[in-house]
Scaffold this active site. Structure first.
Site, PDB file in Angstrom:
ATOM      1  N   GLN A 113       0.816  -1.215   0.000  1.00 34.07           N
ATOM      2  CA  GLN A 113       0.000   0.000   0.000  1.00 34.07           C
ATOM      3  C   GLN A 113       0.854   1.271   0.000  1.00 34.07           C
ATOM      4  O   GLN A 113       0.330   2.372  -0.123  1.00 34.07           O
ATOM      5  CB  GLN A 113      -0.937   0.010   1.212  1.00 34.07           C
ATOM      6  CG  GLN A 113      -1.874  -1.179   1.267  1.00 34.07           C
ATOM      7  CD  GLN A 113      -2.713  -1.314   0.012  1.00 34.07           C
ATOM      8  OE1 GLN A 113      -3.325  -0.362  -0.445  1.00 34.07           O
ATOM      9  NE2 GLN A 113      -2.726  -2.509  -0.575  1.00 34.07           N
ATOM     10  N   CYS A 114       2.156   1.133   0.141  1.00 33.40           N
ATOM     11  CA  CYS A 114       3.080   2.261   0.270  1.00 33.40           C
ATOM     12  C   CYS A 114       3.795   2.508  -1.058  1.00 33.40           C
ATOM     13  O   CYS A 114       4.458   1.617  -1.592  1.00 33.40           O
ATOM     14  CB  CYS A 114       4.101   1.957   1.366  1.00 33.40           C
ATOM     15  SG  CYS A 114       5.451   3.150   1.478  1.00 33.40           S
ATOM     16  N   GLY A 115       3.682   3.730  -1.594  1.00 33.33           N
ATOM     17  CA  GLY A 115       4.337   4.077  -2.848  1.00 33.33           C
ATOM     18  C   GLY A 115       5.844   3.953  -2.787  1.00 33.33           C
ATOM     19  O   GLY A 115       6.475   3.483  -3.739  1.00 33.33           O
TER      20      GLY A 115
END
Length: 140
Positions: free
Chosen positions: A10-12
């Site tokens: 979920q983390c860019g």
């Protein structure tokens, strides 16, 4: 040669780091640490090998950091690790472990310094920022 990324899909920043590893022709071992958190010994080892304090590896944004009172300077490293084990979202990300070292890859291009293989082509982050140009050179 094993490369491991402690990843949050979920983390860019974590996604960009994983993509840079793959751009070097490496398929890493991906540990989704929110699903399968590392144990105390692994966390302690990662932080030490990255040259970071436990507090420096603690994530505040988007976590229960404030609610748990983790800003209290009197808390010990063991207490902070206890909180990370109970709430893995508190572990900053992404940590990458390679034969050349361990790094918290924020920003994601820090991973390049510890990859055992060079980048194999141009690379741009999800936001369009060019990291590796068409000549395979790192853009600074």
């Amino acid at each position: 040669m094993t490369v491991t990324i402690y990843h949050n899909p979920q983390c860019g920043t974590s996604r960009n780091t994983l993509a840079l590893i793959r751009n070097a022709g490496i398929e890493p071992r991906v540990v989704e640490y929110l699903v399968a958190p590392p144990d105390r010994a692994t966390l302690t080892s990662l932080f030490a090998r990255a040259g970071m304090s436990v507090r420096d590896a603690l994530r505040e944004k988007g976590t229960p950091y404030a609610e748990l009172g983790l800003g209290d300077p009197a808390l010990t490293d063991d207490q902070l690790i206890d909180a990370m084990l109970a709430h893995p979202i508190l572990i900053n990300r992404p940590f990458v472990e390679t034969p050349l070292g361990v790094r918290l890859c924020r920003p994601s291009e820090l991973v390049i310094d510890i990859l055992p293989s060079p980048q194999q082509g141009p690379f741009a982050k999800e936001d369009g920022e060019v990291v590796i140009d068409e000549k395979g050179q790192r853009v600074r």
